[in-house]
Design a protein around this motif. Structure first.
Motif, short mmCIF file in Angstrom:
data_model
loop_
_atom_site.label_atom_id
_atom_site.label_comp_id
_atom_site.label_asym_id
_atom_site.label_seq_id
_atom_site.Cartn_x
_atom_site.Cartn_y
_atom_site.Cartn_z
N VAL A 56 0.87 -1.18 0.00
CA VAL A 56 0.00 0.00 0.00
C VAL A 56 0.90 1.22 0.00
CG1 VAL A 56 -1.86 1.21 1.21
CG2 VAL A 56 -1.74 -1.29 1.33
N VAL A 95 3.30 0.98 3.14
CA VAL A 95 3.61 -0.23 3.90
C VAL A 95 3.74 -1.44 2.98
CG1 VAL A 95 1.13 -0.58 4.42
CG2 VAL A 95 2.87 -1.73 5.83
N GLY A 98 4.23 -5.09 6.51
CA GLY A 98 4.45 -4.55 7.85
C GLY A 98 5.53 -3.50 7.94
N TYR A 100 7.80 -0.14 6.91
CA TYR A 100 7.59 1.21 6.41
C TYR A 100 8.57 1.51 5.28
CZ TYR A 100 7.43 6.29 6.25
OH TYR A 100 7.31 7.58 5.83
N GLN A 133 14.94 5.23 12.30
CA GLN A 133 13.74 4.61 12.90
C GLN A 133 13.50 3.21 12.31
OE1 GLN A 133 11.46 4.54 15.77
NE2 GLN A 133 12.11 6.66 15.44
N HIS A 134 14.52 2.68 11.62
CA HIS A 134 14.49 1.34 11.01
C HIS A 134 13.49 1.20 9.87
CE1 HIS A 134 16.97 0.52 14.44
NE2 HIS A 134 15.98 0.75 15.28
N GLY A 135 13.12 2.32 9.27
CA GLY A 135 12.31 2.26 8.06
C GLY A 135 13.22 2.05 6.85
N ASN B 93 0.44 9.25 8.71
CA ASN B 93 1.17 7.99 8.65
C ASN B 93 2.65 8.21 8.92
OD1 ASN B 93 2.32 8.82 6.23
ND2 ASN B 93 1.50 7.13 5.02
N GLY B 94 3.35 7.11 9.15
CA GLY B 94 4.77 7.25 9.44
C GLY B 94 5.36 5.96 9.95
N VAL B 95 6.55 6.08 10.53
CA VAL B 95 7.30 4.90 10.96
C VAL B 95 7.65 5.00 12.44
CG1 VAL B 95 9.46 5.93 10.11
CG2 VAL B 95 9.34 3.45 10.48
N ASN B 97 9.86 2.53 14.94
CA ASN B 97 10.69 1.35 15.14
C ASN B 97 10.55 0.34 13.97
OD1 ASN B 97 12.56 -0.23 16.45
ND2 ASN B 97 11.05 -1.23 17.77
N GLY B 98 10.61 0.85 12.75
CA GLY B 98 10.53 0.01 11.56
C GLY B 98 9.13 -0.31 11.11
N LYS B 99 8.17 -0.13 12.01
CA LYS B 99 6.79 -0.49 11.71
C LYS B 99 6.02 0.67 11.09
CE LYS B 99 6.59 -3.94 15.28
NZ LYS B 99 6.98 -5.00 14.36
N TYR B 100 5.12 0.29 10.19
CA TYR B 100 4.28 1.29 9.53
C TYR B 100 3.05 1.60 10.38
CZ TYR B 100 1.22 3.47 6.12
OH TYR B 100 0.38 4.32 5.46
N HIS B 126 -8.88 1.79 2.91
CA HIS B 126 -7.43 2.02 3.02
C HIS B 126 -6.87 1.37 4.29
CE1 HIS B 126 -3.54 3.96 3.09
NE2 HIS B 126 -3.81 4.44 4.28
N ARG B 129 -6.66 -2.34 4.02
CA ARG B 129 -5.48 -2.74 3.22
C ARG B 129 -4.20 -2.67 4.05
NH1 ARG B 129 -7.66 0.66 -1.52
NH2 ARG B 129 -8.42 -0.90 -3.01
N VAL B 130 -4.10 -1.62 4.87
CA VAL B 130 -2.91 -1.44 5.71
C VAL B 130 -2.78 -2.62 6.69
CG1 VAL B 130 -1.96 -0.04 7.61
CG2 VAL B 130 -2.75 1.07 5.51
N GLN B 133 -1.74 -5.71 5.13
CA GLN B 133 -0.31 -5.63 4.79
C GLN B 133 0.55 -5.61 6.08
OE1 GLN B 133 2.29 -6.20 2.21
NE2 GLN B 133 0.38 -5.60 1.23
N HIS B 134 -0.08 -5.97 7.20
CA HIS B 134 0.58 -6.06 8.52
C HIS B 134 1.05 -4.72 9.06
CE1 HIS B 134 0.27 -10.25 7.58
NE2 HIS B 134 1.12 -10.15 6.58
N GLY B 135 0.43 -3.64 8.58
CA GLY B 135 0.70 -2.33 9.17
C GLY B 135 -0.19 -2.13 10.38
#
Lengths: 203, 203
Positions: A56, A95, A98, A100, A133-135, B93-95, B97-100, B126, B129-130, B133-135
């Motif tokens: 996405v 994403v 999971g 970013y 931030q590990h993105g 939206n944003g990041v 620790n690597g996560k969306y 939306h 979908r996120v 996608q494991h966001g």
């Protein structure tokens, strides 16, 4: 999703088809860009990813400073005065499994190098924060004269950026991109399969 | 980052200070909203996260369809005609620790329930979908009359949305939010520490 086949032929993925090297100029599929901009190619690609459930990813709206709005009776509000603002981030994010993803896309008419002036300091700062931030952050660079498209991971871009800040050259040479960036082949669906490179090299 | 202390007092984090329950009305710090909107509170919070390196989260620009632009000599381009477009995604939206992370924020003047008409179908699509996608997707809801702020995970919102689509009630009752959403306390820095809830319950 409707697939458009400009030449009426079914799209065949050539990746696993390394036997035949013979090129038949009449029947071979042309992957040339047909005058599309990098932005159009990326929008088509992102729509393809969205509709196939692969990722996405959206382009952010152009930031504008709205000064004056008219509200006519019985019709939509009209913005009568507004100004373009400089974006504080990159143009694309989203994403993928999971994770970013964040990137900026730039085109150049140069043929031997890519000028770093295409990026603003705040965009570099933003991508640095994303990586901290590990993105996953990168840039997509297109040479319009040759239609070559590269994916350059942010960490590599940052080393060229730092070189410039320390008085070094203000661009990345084509040779350096050949050595340090990944080529994104132009194809039909998706137009620019950058996720393939992200999957293989950046995750 | 400059910290502003409206009452001239040093901000103390009360989290680890559970001994004293005595409230001194003269010296106690008021966390009331001072007329700030939810958007302002979230912008301050996101700036705090950005500057302390905790997360990179931005509000997307308002999408506008630009129709007419003037380019006056020696000054900036002026947008003379443009229209507001409906957003195809959420606002933030944003990041982290690597996560969306992806969310929408809405305020209501109602006091007993939150109307689901505050969300558009495409925003629900939306966020779906996120999550696929494991966001991490959620909504932040503020009741302006009581200044209560809730974080509602998308999966829970989606069950209320589905109930409505199947002919059920068109809103989420306050009681349901009390039961299924997380309260975000209003404080000074950051104003609305929603990441604290994300960390504890959504990662």
């Amino acid at each position: 999703m409707t697939f458009h086949y400009p030449n009426g032929k079914k799209f065949t993925n050539n990746k696993d088809n390394k036997v035949s090297k013979k090129v038949d100029s009449k029947s071979s599929i042309s992957y040339s860009n047909r005058g599309m901009t990098l932005e159009e190619d990326l929008n088509e690609t992102n729509t393809f990813y969205l509709e196939t459930g692969r990722a996405v990813i959206h382009k952010k709206p152009t930031p504008v400073q709205i000064v004056k709005v008219d509200y006519p009776k019985r019709s939509a509000a009209v913005i009568k005065e507004a100004y373009f603002k400089q974006a504080s981030t990159t143009d694309y994010n989203g994403v993928y499994n999971g994770k970013y993803l964040d990137f900026e896309a730039k085109e150049t008419k140069n043929s031997t190098s890519f000028p770093l002036s295409n990026f603003h300091t705040h965009q570099i700062d933003h991508m640095k924060r994303v990586v901290d931030q590990h993105g996953i952050a990168f840039v997509i660079i297109r040479f319009s004269s040759t239609e070559e498209v590269f994916l350059l991971p942010f960490t590599v871009l940052y080393s060229f950026w730092t070189r410039m800040e320390q008085g070094g050259r203000k661009s990345i040479s084509k040779k350096e991109l050949d050595d340090h960036a990944f080529t994104i082949p132009l194809q039909y669906f998706p137009r620019l399969d950058y996720l393939d490179i992200v999957e293989k090299h950046l995750v």
